[in-house]
Design a protein around this motif. Structure first.
Motif, PDB file in Angstrom:
ATOM      1  N   ASP A 116      47.866  59.081  50.398  1.00 45.65           N
ATOM      2  CA  ASP A 116      48.257  59.372  49.010  1.00 45.65           C
ATOM      3  C   ASP A 116      49.384  58.466  48.522  1.00 45.65           C
ATOM      4  O   ASP A 116      49.573  58.304  47.310  1.00 45.65           O
ATOM      5  CB  ASP A 116      48.704  60.829  48.879  1.00 45.65           C
ATOM      6  N   ALA A 117      50.140  57.877  49.456  1.00 43.92           N
ATOM      7  CA  ALA A 117      51.242  56.995  49.069  1.00 43.92           C
ATOM      8  C   ALA A 117      50.730  55.806  48.260  1.00 43.92           C
ATOM      9  O   ALA A 117      51.441  55.274  47.401  1.00 43.92           O
ATOM     10  CB  ALA A 117      52.003  56.510  50.304  1.00 43.92           C
ATOM     11  N   TRP A 118      49.482  55.401  48.509  1.00 45.62           N
ATOM     12  CA  TRP A 118      48.879  54.303  47.737  1.00 45.62           C
ATOM     13  C   TRP A 118      48.800  54.679  46.257  1.00 45.62           C
ATOM     14  O   TRP A 118      49.178  53.905  45.384  1.00 45.62           O
ATOM     15  CB  TRP A 118      47.500  53.979  48.287  1.00 45.62           C
ATOM     16  N   HIS A 119      48.313  55.866  45.988  1.00 41.62           N
ATOM     17  CA  HIS A 119      48.178  56.320  44.602  1.00 41.62           C
ATOM     18  C   HIS A 119      49.549  56.513  43.951  1.00 41.62           C
ATOM     19  O   HIS A 119      49.747  56.164  42.790  1.00 41.62           O
ATOM     20  CB  HIS A 119      47.384  57.623  44.564  1.00 41.62           C
ATOM     21  N   ILE A 120      50.492  57.065  44.713  1.00 38.72           N
ATOM     22  CA  ILE A 120      51.840  57.279  44.190  1.00 38.72           C
ATOM     23  C   ILE A 120      52.485  55.940  43.820  1.00 38.72           C
ATOM     24  O   ILE A 120      53.086  55.794  42.755  1.00 38.72           O
ATOM     25  CB  ILE A 120      52.703  58.043  45.204  1.00 38.72           C
ATOM     26  N   GLY A 121      52.340  54.954  44.690  1.00 39.53           N
ATOM     27  CA  GLY A 121      52.914  53.639  44.427  1.00 39.53           C
ATOM     28  C   GLY A 121      52.336  53.017  43.166  1.00 39.53           C
ATOM     29  O   GLY A 121      53.070  52.476  42.329  1.00 39.53           O
ATOM     30  N   ASN A 122      51.027  53.101  43.015  1.00 41.27           N
ATOM     31  CA  ASN A 122      50.382  52.544  41.823  1.00 41.27           C
ATOM     32  C   ASN A 122      50.839  53.268  40.563  1.00 41.27           C
ATOM     33  O   ASN A 122      51.064  52.638  39.518  1.00 41.27           O
ATOM     34  CB  ASN A 122      48.862  52.625  41.962  1.00 41.27           C
ATOM     35  N   GLU A 123      50.985  54.581  40.653  1.00 39.84           N
ATOM     36  CA  GLU A 123      51.449  55.339  39.488  1.00 39.84           C
ATOM     37  C   GLU A 123      52.885  54.974  39.130  1.00 39.84           C
ATOM     38  O   GLU A 123      53.227  54.868  37.949  1.00 39.84           O
ATOM     39  CB  GLU A 123      51.325  56.839  39.779  1.00 39.84           C
TER      40      GLU A 123
ATOM     41  N   ASP B 198      61.463  50.769  42.417  1.00 37.91           N
ATOM     42  CA  ASP B 198      61.838  50.885  43.825  1.00 37.91           C
ATOM     43  C   ASP B 198      60.998  51.942  44.526  1.00 37.91           C
ATOM     44  O   ASP B 198      60.568  51.760  45.677  1.00 37.91           O
ATOM     45  CB  ASP B 198      63.325  51.243  43.959  1.00 37.91           C
ATOM     46  N   PHE B 199      60.775  53.064  43.859  1.00 39.68           N
ATOM     47  CA  PHE B 199      59.934  54.119  44.433  1.00 39.68           C
ATOM     48  C   PHE B 199      58.505  53.610  44.640  1.00 39.68           C
ATOM     49  O   PHE B 199      57.847  53.957  45.626  1.00 39.68           O
ATOM     50  CB  PHE B 199      59.925  55.355  43.529  1.00 39.68           C
ATOM     51  N   GLY B 200      58.021  52.802  43.702  1.00 44.88           N
ATOM     52  CA  GLY B 200      56.681  52.238  43.851  1.00 44.88           C
ATOM     53  C   GLY B 200      56.570  51.376  45.095  1.00 44.88           C
ATOM     54  O   GLY B 200      55.603  51.477  45.859  1.00 44.88           O
ATOM     55  N   VAL B 201      57.569  50.519  45.312  1.00 46.13           N
ATOM     56  CA  VAL B 201      57.569  49.665  46.504  1.00 46.13           C
ATOM     57  C   VAL B 201      57.727  50.516  47.763  1.00 46.13           C
ATOM     58  O   VAL B 201      57.050  50.285  48.775  1.00 46.13           O
ATOM     59  CB  VAL B 201      58.684  48.604  46.412  1.00 46.13           C
TER      60      VAL B 201
ATOM     61  N   LEU C 192      60.708  41.379  47.592  1.00 45.92           N
ATOM     62  CA  LEU C 192      59.772  42.231  48.327  1.00 45.92           C
ATOM     63  C   LEU C 192      59.828  41.960  49.830  1.00 45.92           C
ATOM     64  O   LEU C 192      59.795  42.889  50.645  1.00 45.92           O
ATOM     65  CB  LEU C 192      58.348  42.014  47.808  1.00 45.92           C
ATOM     66  N   ILE C 193      59.937  40.692  50.201  1.00 47.05           N
ATOM     67  CA  ILE C 193      60.057  40.339  51.624  1.00 47.05           C
ATOM     68  C   ILE C 193      61.304  40.983  52.214  1.00 47.05           C
ATOM     69  O   ILE C 193      61.275  41.555  53.309  1.00 47.05           O
ATOM     70  CB  ILE C 193      60.102  38.806  51.800  1.00 47.05           C
ATOM     71  N   SER C 194      62.407  40.909  51.489  1.00 46.90           N
ATOM     72  CA  SER C 194      63.663  41.492  51.966  1.00 46.90           C
ATOM     73  C   SER C 194      63.544  43.008  52.130  1.00 46.90           C
ATOM     74  O   SER C 194      64.048  43.584  53.098  1.00 46.90           O
ATOM     75  CB  SER C 194      64.803  41.163  51.001  1.00 46.90           C
ATOM     76  N   LYS C 195      62.865  43.669  51.187  1.00 45.88           N
ATOM     77  CA  LYS C 195      62.690  45.119  51.275  1.00 45.88           C
ATOM     78  C   LYS C 195      61.852  45.488  52.499  1.00 45.88           C
ATOM     79  O   LYS C 195      62.156  46.456  53.204  1.00 45.88           O
ATOM     80  CB  LYS C 195      62.044  45.656  49.993  1.00 45.88           C
TER      81      LYS C 195
END
Length: 275
Positions: free
Chosen positions: A27-34, A102-105, A192-195
């Motif tokens: 579900d994290a995939w859907h949350i990230g996209n949202e 940030d939450f999306g990433v 993104l690489i750093s995160k």
């Protein structure tokens, strides 16, 4: 730079939901996209940003507005996180969009964890960064705010299609060009690489050279910087022929530039000062 209220809201909210995102699994995939969709919505609607962060409005009022805007189709955890964010205090209205991104990433990283692909995504992002160093025209077009997001994404896929990249890598690369957020494309990929590096408990060492590093050189650098920093490190090898020779090593904000081009610039500066 975020003010104290926004930094506190960011830290407390992301810390409080980290375990739930980690346990969200697929579900994290859907949350990230949202979260990425909401980030774009906020960036494009300053009035909504202000309404959702207005300290004079009650938390219940802002949550009702949030529900009216997003509806009931979003994942429950997405709505829970957003409701938490609008109930907090913010230094500036636009800071809330930064935290939603940030939450999306974060969600995408936890999805990659669940799929056991986190190291793969980190490496592929670094490979994309290195590839674009050699493609100045393409990377310029990927952050061309005069082009539509659809056109930029189509251009990105002309590079990525057939690469076999993980779907998280592709989605993050798409987000970086779909919603520019006032950033250059390479800067977003580096962020993104750093995160991902921090998420994996490593420190990211970016090494720029004129030719690719071999396995022995990478192993030596890992050994040196792991011992120096006292923790594992990840080497992000960037090839840039314009440096001519030598190495440019970046650890956080600290840069050691021993490239030939840097030495030539230093020599030129010395000559100018002596004239």
């Amino acid at each position: 730079m975020r003010g104290e209220a926004s930094r506190l809201a960011d830290r407390e909210s992301r810390d409080s939901f980290a375990a739930q995102l980690r346990d969200a699994g697929e579900d994290a995939w859907h949350i990230g996209n949202e979260m990425f969709t909401v980030t774009a919505l906020l960036d494009e609607n300053i009035a909504i940003e202000h309404a959702l962060t207005d300290p004079s409005r009650s938390a219940d009022d802002k949550k009702a507005l949030l529900t009216a805007i997003i509806g009931d189709q979003a994942h429950p955890l997405t709505m829970t996180i957003l409701a938490d964010l609008v109930a907090r205090r913010w230094s500036r209205a636009k800071d809330i969009a930064n935290v939603v991104e940030d939450f999306g990433v974060d969600a995408m990283m936890y999805y990659a964890d669940d799929a056991h692909s986190t190291p793969t995504v980190a490496i592929e992002l670094a490979d994309l960064h290195s590839a674009l160093i050699k493609l100045p025209v393409m990377r310029a077009k990927l952050h061309d705010d005069q082009a539509t997001a659809t056109a930029r994404i189509k251009l990105l896929h002309s590079l990525l299609d057939g690469s076999g990249f993980d779907k998280v890598t592709v989605r993050l690369a798409e987000h970086a060009t779909a919603n520019l957020r006032g950033r250059r494309y390479l800067a977003t990929i580096q962020w993104l690489i750093s995160k991902f590096s921090r998420h994996m408990g490593e420190s990211l060492i970016t090494v720029t050279t004129a030719a690719p590093l071999n396995k022995g050189q990478i192993a030596k650098l890992i050994g040196i910087y792991s011992a120096k920093l006292g923790r594992p490190v990840h080497i992000n090898s960037v090839v840039d022929v314009s440096v001519i020779g030598g190495m440019r090593i970046q650890v956080g904000d600290e840069v050691t530039d021993n490239t030939v081009v840097a030495q030539l610039r230093h020599l030129q500066d010395s000559v100018r000062q002596s004239v």
